[in-house]
Design a protein around this motif. Structure first.
Motif, PDB file in Angstrom:
ATOM      1  N   VAL A   1      44.756 -77.301  30.646  1.00  0.00           N
ATOM      2  CA  VAL A   1      43.368 -76.854  30.793  1.00  0.00           C
ATOM      3  C   VAL A   1      42.808 -77.415  32.093  1.00  0.00           C
ATOM      4  O   VAL A   1      42.839 -78.635  32.310  1.00  0.00           O
ATOM      5  CB  VAL A   1      42.493 -77.339  29.615  1.00  0.00           C
ATOM      6  CG1 VAL A   1      41.113 -76.698  29.678  1.00  0.00           C
ATOM      7  CG2 VAL A   1      43.161 -77.025  28.278  1.00  0.00           C
TER       8      VAL A   1
ATOM      9  N   ILE B   1      37.903 -71.135  25.155  1.00  0.00           N
ATOM     10  CA  ILE B   1      38.163 -71.489  26.550  1.00  0.00           C
ATOM     11  C   ILE B   1      37.887 -70.238  27.374  1.00  0.00           C
ATOM     12  O   ILE B   1      38.544 -69.208  27.179  1.00  0.00           O
ATOM     13  CB  ILE B   1      39.600 -71.999  26.758  1.00  0.00           C
ATOM     14  CG1 ILE B   1      39.818 -73.267  25.923  1.00  0.00           C
ATOM     15  CG2 ILE B   1      39.840 -72.280  28.242  1.00  0.00           C
ATOM     16  CD1 ILE B   1      41.159 -73.932  26.116  1.00  0.00           C
ATOM     17  N   ASP B   2      36.887 -70.329  28.216  1.00  0.00           N
ATOM     18  CA  ASP B   2      36.406 -69.169  28.974  1.00  0.00           C
ATOM     19  C   ASP B   2      36.206 -67.961  28.048  1.00  0.00           C
ATOM     20  O   ASP B   2      36.589 -66.843  28.367  1.00  0.00           O
ATOM     21  CB  ASP B   2      37.372 -68.830  30.121  1.00  0.00           C
ATOM     22  CG  ASP B   2      37.384 -69.935  31.182  1.00  0.00           C
ATOM     23  OD1 ASP B   2      36.376 -70.668  31.278  1.00  0.00           O
ATOM     24  OD2 ASP B   2      38.401 -70.070  31.880  1.00  0.00           O
TER      25      ASP B   2
ATOM     26  N   GLN C   1      37.796 -74.612  33.752  1.00  0.00           N
ATOM     27  CA  GLN C   1      37.769 -73.768  32.553  1.00  0.00           C
ATOM     28  C   GLN C   1      36.706 -74.297  31.595  1.00  0.00           C
ATOM     29  O   GLN C   1      36.617 -75.513  31.377  1.00  0.00           O
ATOM     30  CB  GLN C   1      39.141 -73.765  31.882  1.00  0.00           C
ATOM     31  CG  GLN C   1      40.177 -72.994  32.690  1.00  0.00           C
ATOM     32  CD  GLN C   1      41.521 -72.974  31.974  1.00  0.00           C
ATOM     33  OE1 GLN C   1      42.244 -73.968  31.954  1.00  0.00           O
ATOM     34  NE2 GLN C   1      41.847 -71.837  31.388  1.00  0.00           N
TER      35      GLN C   1
END
Ligand code: FES
Ligand code: FES
Lengths: 149, 723
Positions: A65, A50-51, A69
């Motif tokens: 989330v 995630i990122d 993202q």
């Protein structure tokens, strides 16, 4: 309904907000490369980015989330098995049963993105995934090969 | 492949595409739709060659990471004189095996048997196909077969220089009579076998495409979560389905059998969430009184019992020990352990009034089929099992309990494919556990420190009594004596001791046992090899030298031991703070030894720095994959030795997940050096044997480092702090 950015595509996920990201990916998005091993953030089989951060998707509800993202799963790591980690894994025949390997590869890719030349201590710290087949020495060798060490 | 299977395969691929949009889904990766439709005739049961020269080798054993798939394909390809680059594979179904009079023979994949028990007939399959291809070419050219030869998937007629590819000959070859006289290549002529060719199944494990049982999706499929009574032998008193029937996605609450309930829902997460909310009252039965303590007491009683089954006997052990100058005695124990395959148990089943189909990871396709037949109520001819790669097996997936459950659930929902997936907690609580045992070791030394008598009394659980009581021999379980036998592939005992008694007092607690990677070799190697170390120290003799004196008539046992001793630098001073230990054993048809170098900190933390392993499996099919098995077996064995124990409280297993049942991780992983010393005169297994020598080598090194002898596992319970 949640909006998630998965592998560069926006997706509407029809699941209650408390649903773990792992199950939204596997059952709503149909991305079964991300695996279930424990459900309690112990094994790392469910690791996604995630990122750019390695995250254990089994223990993260989709409500946590945001749509901005960027989630990347094993299916989105490269188009054609061309990520340096994937190439090193192929060269060294790292996987045995392979079930943990999506998570291993995602954890290793996140490590390399942060530390292009990781030390053994960096590897020990970042790679806490469980592999019951015992591929650890090849995982370490694969990371070093991909890093050109 | 029969038409029925092809049809459902196509339906699957289409269904997958229709419901999944652009996502990669579907089932049975090794087959493409084109392959399924082409219906290329097989040359024989083992070999299919397509017009484009692609070779499909049929593999009956299951791939669970151990590399047997690649190894077996190498054996077929060698005799086929195939171009390895063109070799692929597929699993025949157990149903087809049944229809074709078991042409692929045994599907069972355990006991490190994949290669050692099928090398002969799979190579014959490859050789027969090659002879038919050559004959087809010779007929076509109207020349004698003796003037033609095959290499790299091409038949050449030497005098005229004509060539033909296997793909162009396959259709004609398929029509020929299979040859009767087969001559296999001598190992000196091997070009594919014995080489570290790459595995055939790696790429899809790198990009998420590999479909495991847990990933199967069929059109219209529903998902099931399941809970069986956590106290073995208990059953359901009642459950209140009404409490959860309105929860999101829930379709049905199913009582699977007297002790098991399942929830079926649109998604597995919904099914599991609802199952967790389902009020269930268990009737736990008398086993609820059992605990680790009551089980230990039961085993301890067996250590002194009159009655015991003999496993190995020479001379008069008890008499020799009684009159020996010195008597050395020690009691060891080994706990219950769960396999904890990375992929929890699962199976997908479709039941209709006409047929029953199952898709599942299994170590024994035929046993899974038998389970499906029985649970479905259909005749064998209307059932089949489609195997998928296993996310680990380690013995657990030799059982078919989860297949039975999936079929029983599907039977209550005709026409709807049901995927049953166990939670990790269910997997931990409903295992078939590594058997629990203790051993009392008693040795007699003469005044010169020679071992004149040894009595090894094993007390504890029999796997056969739990899983296959018909296989007991007048109540005796021969498998208990793995590695301790007077002879045979399952471990001739390597030590020549004039007075020897190895016997077993069978004590079976209520916790179900199972075959667990390494099986009984695991504890037997610890008991024998750690006690040998104790005897050597008591005799004041170097542990290697002490063993050498007893192994004069066991040159193969001794050879692997000498190899690891050399590898670790036995006899040379250890690095400061480190110490060395070694161990050997024979089992699963192979001779193995390990030597470990460890250090123990003042606070008692153990670090394994290096392990050297030596294996003599007779023949080596793929050295790199053997090395992978050695590395992996050490992780499995050391995870068990350091961390893993299933304890019992209130009749049930206490440890429910990896937080209380940890596995070794990369930071604990020692350097592993794998030495192969194949003697070329037999075929042994490699998936399991080395697991058994990891723990005793480490435990002996711990003694060398600390002077403290650890006799029970896991090591996390041992107090090794320096006083
Ligand atoms: S499944 Fe998420 S860490 Fe194990
Ligand atoms: S390769 Fe099987 S669990 Fe890691």
């Amino acid at each position: 309904m949640a909006r998630l950015n998965v592998n560069g595509r926006m997706m509407d996920i029809d699941a209650p907000p408390g649903t773990p990201l792992l199950w939204a990916l596997r059952e709503q998005a149909g991305l079964t490369g991300t695996k279930y091993g424990c459900g309690i953030a112990q094994c790392g089989a469910c690791t996604v980015h995630i990122d750019g951060e390695a995250v254990r998707a089994c223990s993260l509800p989709i409500e946590a989330v945001g749509p901005n993202q960027k989630i990347v799963t094993i299916e989105g790591l490269s188009e054609d098995v061309s990520h340096p980690i994937q190439k090193a894994w192929l060269q060294l025949d790292v996987p045995q049963c392979g079930y943990c390997q999506s998570g291993m590869i995602m954890a290793a890719a996140a490590l390399l993105a942060k530390k292009p030349k990781p030390t053994d201590a960096d590897i020990d710290e970042a790679m806490t995934n469980i592999c019951r087949c015992g591929t650890y020495n090849r995982v370490r060798a694969g990371i070093k090969l991909a890093a050109g060490l | 492949m029969n038409a029925h299977v092809k049809l459902s395969r196509r339906a699957l691929l289409k269904g997958g595409a229709a419901t999944a949009g652009a996502f990669t889904l579907g089932f049975s990766i090794p087959f493409t739709e084109a392959q399924a439709q082409a219906a290329t005739p097989e040359i024989n049961a083992w070999v299919v060659i397509q017009p484009d020269d692609r070779i499909i080798v049929r593999i009956a054993r299951s791939e669970m990471g151990q590399g047997t798939l690649t190894g077996l394909a190498q054996l077929v390809a060698e005799e086929l004189e195939a171009d390895w680059a063109k070799v692929g594979w597929e699993y025949p179904t157990p149903g087809e095996n049944l229809k074709r009079n078991r042409v692929w023979r045994n599907f069972s994949t355990g006991g490190s048997r994949g290669i050692r028990e099928s090398h002969q007939y799979v190579r014959e399959g490859g050789a027969a196909a090659r002879m038919m291809l050559v004959e087809a070419a010779a007929r076509n050219w109207n020349v004698p077969v003796s003037e033609c030869r095959a290499a790299k998937s091409i038949v050449t007629h030497a005098p005229s220089g004509r060539t033909a590819s296997y793909g162009s000959l396959a259709a004609a070859a398929a029509k020929l009579e299979p040859p009767k006289d087969l001559k296999l290549k001598p190992s000196s002529e091997w070009t594919i076998v014995g080489k570290s060719v790459k595995r055939l199944d790696t790429v899809d494990k790198l990009n998420g495409k590999q479909v495991y049982g847990a990933d199967i999706r069929l059109p219209g499929m529903l998902n099931a979560a399941i809970k069986a009574c956590p106290v073995f032998g208990g059953k359901i008193a009642s459950f209140d389905a009404a409490k959860i029937t309105g929860m999101p996605g829930v379709k049905k609450v199913v009582q699977v059998n007297p002790h098991t309930v399942a929830v079926v829902a649109d998604t597995w997460w919904q099914a599991k969430t609802a199952l967790d909310a389902l009020p269930i009252v268990w009737d736990e039965g008398p086993n609820a009184r059992a605990s680790s303590d009551t089980i230990a007491a039961m085993l301890r009683e067996g250590l002194d019992a009159e009655q015991a089954f003999e496993g190995n006997k020479a001379g008069d052990a008890k008499g020799a020990i009684a009159s020996a100058a010195r008597k050395i005695e020690a009691t060891y124990s080994y706990p219950f352990q769960n396999h904890a395959c990375m992929e929890p148990m699962n199976a997908t089943a479709l039941w209709t009034a006409e047929k029953c189909e199952v898709w599942c990871p299994t170590q024994n396709g035929e046993a899974a089929l038998a389970a499906a037949i029985e649970a479905s109520g259909h005749p064998a001819a209307r059932c089949d099992v489609h195997k998928v790669h296993l996310g680990g097996g380690f013995g657990r997936r030799g059982r078919s309990d989860y297949v039975t459950q999936a079929v029983l659930i599907a039977k209550q929902m005709p026409g709807i494919p049901i995927k049953l997936l166990w939670s990790r907690e269910e997997d931990m609580l409903q295992g078939t556990y590594h058997p629990i045992t203790m051993a009392r070791m008693v040795g007699g030394l003469d005044k010169d420190g020679n071992l004149v008598g040894l009595h090894m009394r094993i007390s504890g659980q029999s796997i056969l009594a739990g899983v296959n009581p018909q296989a007991l021999q007048n109540g005796r379980d021969p498998v208990v004596f793995q590695g301790l036998n007077p002879g045979g592939a399952e471990g001739p005992f390597g030590y020549g001791i004039p007075n020897l008694l190895i016997d077993h007092a069978m004590r079976n607690p209520h916790v179900p046992p199972g075959f667990w990677r390494g099986v009984n070799l695991n504890q037997n190697a610890i008991y024998v090899e750690c006690f040998m170390d104790e005897l050597a120290h008591a005799a004041g003799v170097d542990p290697l030298e002490f063993r050498r004196r007893l192994m004069k008539n066991a040159p193969k046992h001794l050879a692997v031991l000498e190899a690891v001793a050399k590898g670790i630098g036995w006899g040379a001073p250890s690095a400061p703070g480190t110490a060395k230990g070694l161990a050997q054993i024979m089992g699963f048809g192979s001779y193995v030894a390990a030597a470990a170098e460890v250090s123990v900190s003042n606070s008692g933390a153990i670090k394994v720095h290096r392990i050297v392993a030596a294996t003599n499996p007779g023949h080596v099919v793929n050295p790199d994959q053997v090395a992978a098995q050695v590395e992996g077996s050490f992780v499995y064995g050391l995870s068990a030795a350091f961390h893993q124990e299933c304890t019992v409280k209130g009749g049930r297993i206490v440890e429910e997940n990896f937080d209380s049942y940890p596995a070794m991780r990369i930071d604990e992983m020692p350097k592993v050096e794998s030495i192969l010393v194949p003697s070329g005169d037999f075929w042994g297994g490699v998936g399991e044997p080395t697991i058994a020598v990891a723990a005793p080598a480490v435990m002996n090194a711990i003694f060398a480092a600390t002077g403290k002898r650890v006799r029970s596992l896991p090591l996390k319970n041992a107090d090794l702090r320096r006083a």
